[in-house]
Write an enzyme that holds these catalytic residues in place. Structure first.
Site, PDB file in Angstrom:
ATOM      1  CG  HIS A 434      -2.270   0.552   0.778  1.00 55.09           C
ATOM      2  ND1 HIS A 434      -2.370   1.704   0.194  1.00 55.09           N
ATOM      3  CD2 HIS A 434      -3.560   0.448   1.185  1.00 55.09           C
ATOM      4  CE1 HIS A 434      -3.585   2.139   0.100  1.00 55.09           C
ATOM      5  NE2 HIS A 434      -4.469   1.291   0.829  1.00 55.09           N
ATOM      6  NE  ARG A 435       6.005   0.121   2.146  1.00 54.80           N
ATOM      7  CZ  ARG A 435       7.336  -0.701   2.252  1.00 54.80           C
ATOM      8  NH1 ARG A 435       8.171  -0.242   3.256  1.00 54.80           N
ATOM      9  NH2 ARG A 435       7.719  -1.293   1.442  1.00 54.80           N
TER      10      ARG A 435
END
Length: 461
Positions: A434-435
């Site tokens: 998700h980064r």
């Protein structure tokens, strides 16, 4: 002067290796380029070539020895014209070459490389000294050059890759506790330091995360299981590496998952037609036989080109946007798994991908892959469909930002134009970091993959 032969570092993260076999014996002449030994790492067995010429005077580490630290003396080579017996008698006393001047190295290690590449450069002095400074473990401080990182007045020993990673992350290398040979700071230590661990001084507390249960002690095992009801199988290097990397992944990468169903009917028909049309050799064997997995690799590669913002790797310094789709493919092997990489898969034909995967799979199971064949990559595919698994989630393998988990193709009832029909369906789940990849971007990528799988003719143009 006798030449000390050191245990070579065959990858940036290698700390120990197993000396599987000597291909030369004491007294044998050795020429530059001769294959003289086989070294087992956690992933592969690699042939090691001689860089110097002479006579093998003394083998110090016998074949079959496990967990030999990198840069330990394993043998002594007598130079041309030198007394072999005298060189053997003084085994281990000659001055050892520095890491980059190791007497043995793989062809890949001899190629010019930058500091961040797989081989990684190490530091060597331009002139040998007659009285080398004592090593840190001997108690005497090493001489410190101007600008050298120090801790309490002592030089900090670190690999060039670790120094670069620490610099990129804004971490003082002198504060990082080294776990490599002789306390050397290695890349793994810097990665741990990024989360606040392994620092010599108090650091900001890392973000709270799920607690990881420690391994059971011998006392706990005996309390839970009656003696004689089990046997202990020691972990090998591969299993330890897998455990370390996957624990790191689940602790440091915020995963989320996207699942979608793909209709395989058109792909299976195209596969059958292509295989039927394959040219045959003199023995009547087809030149290629495509698998569903070959189509999956190709579809993922093209999907990443269509959604380039998802073809990335997260780093502390910035996002790496990859130009090509280098697809790692998980291959099961005794004791674990390995992920050989199809490079620039978006440019390759299905038959080329198929041939490479067959070669990789055979050599992976024999532990004959080279480090450059399984290190790096931009994403990965893990297919458990052949085991009848309908769907599952896979753990991201750093530095990738995604991994595709592929389930089995099976006949299911679907609704089409208001009517129930039977179709061959396959569920796939995309794990995302998700980064680097947000929900909408991940959905766009898996949607592009579905479009290509359901319309395989689009992979041909």
């Amino acid at each position: 002067m006798p030449i000390n032969i050191l245990m070579p570092a065959l990858s940036p993260t290698m700390e120990k290796g197993n000396l599987a076999k000597w291909l030369k014996k004491e007294g044998d002449k050795v020429k530059s380029g001769d294959v003289i030994a086989e070294i087992e790492t956690d992933k592969a067995t690699m042939e090691v070539e001689a860089a110097d010429e002479g006579t093998l005077a003394k083998i110090i580490v016998p074949e079959g020895t496990q967990d030999v630290p990198v840069n330990d003396v394993i043998a002594v080579l007598a130079a041309d014209g030198e007394d072999v017996k005298a060189a053997g008698a003084g085994a281990g006393k000659a001055e050892a070459p520095k890491p980059t001047a190791s007497s043995f190295e793989t062809p890949a290690a001899r190629a010019p490389q930058d500091e961040g590449s797989a081989g990684g450069k190490t530091e060597t002095p331009t002139k040998p000294t007659t009285n080398p400074a004592p090593r840190p473990e001997e108690g005497a401080p090493a001489p410190v050059s101007k600008g050298e990182a120090t801790h309490n007045g002592a030089r900090v020993f670190a690999s060039p890759l670790a120094r670069r990673l620490a610099k990129d992350a804004g971490i003082d290398i002198a504060r990082v506790t080294g776990t490599g040979p002789h306390g050397r700071v290695i890349a793994r230590d810097v990665e741990q330091a990024k989360s606040g661990g392994g620092l010599r001084a108090p650091a900001a507390a890392p973000a709270a995360g799920p607690a990881i249960a420690p391994a059971m002690s011998d006392q706990q095992i005996r309390a839970l299981y009656p003696e004689g009801s089990y046997e202990v199988v020691p972990h090998d290097g591969m299993r330890r590496t897998i455990a370390q990397r996957l624990t790191q992944s689940t602790q440091t990468i915020p995963h989320f998952y996207l699942t979608i169903d793909c209709n395989l009917d058109r792909l299976l028909a195209a596969r059958e037609d292509i295989n039927a049309a394959a040219p045959k050799d003199k023995d009547g064997k087809p030149a290629y036989k495509l698998s569903v997995n070959d189509f999956i690799i190709k579809a993922m590669a093209i999907a990443l080109q269509r959604v380039p913002d998802a073809n990335v790797s997260w780093t502390e310094g910035g996002m790496l946007k990859h130009k090509h789709s280098d697809i790692g493919v998980a291959v099961a092997m005794p004791g674990g798994l390995i992920t050989p990489i199809i490079r620039s898969a978006e440019t390759q034909s299905l038959s080329s991908i198929s041939a490479q995967m067959k070669d990789f799979a055979a050599r992976a199971r024999a532990r004959k892959l080279k480090p450059e064949e399984y290190q790096g990559g931009t994403t990965a595919v893990s297919n458990l469909g052949m085991f009848g698994i309908k769907d599952f989630t896979a753990v991201i393998n750093p530095p990738h930002a995604t991994i595709l988990a592929v389930g089995t193709g099976e006949q299911r009832p679907i609704v089409k134009d208001g009517k129930i029909e039977i179709a061959t369906m396959m569920s796939v789940t995309l794990s995302c970091d998700h980064r680097a990849v947000d929900g909408a971007l991940g959905a766009e990528l898996i949607g592009a993959f579905k479009t290509l799988i359901e319309n395989p003719v689009m992979m041909m143009v």
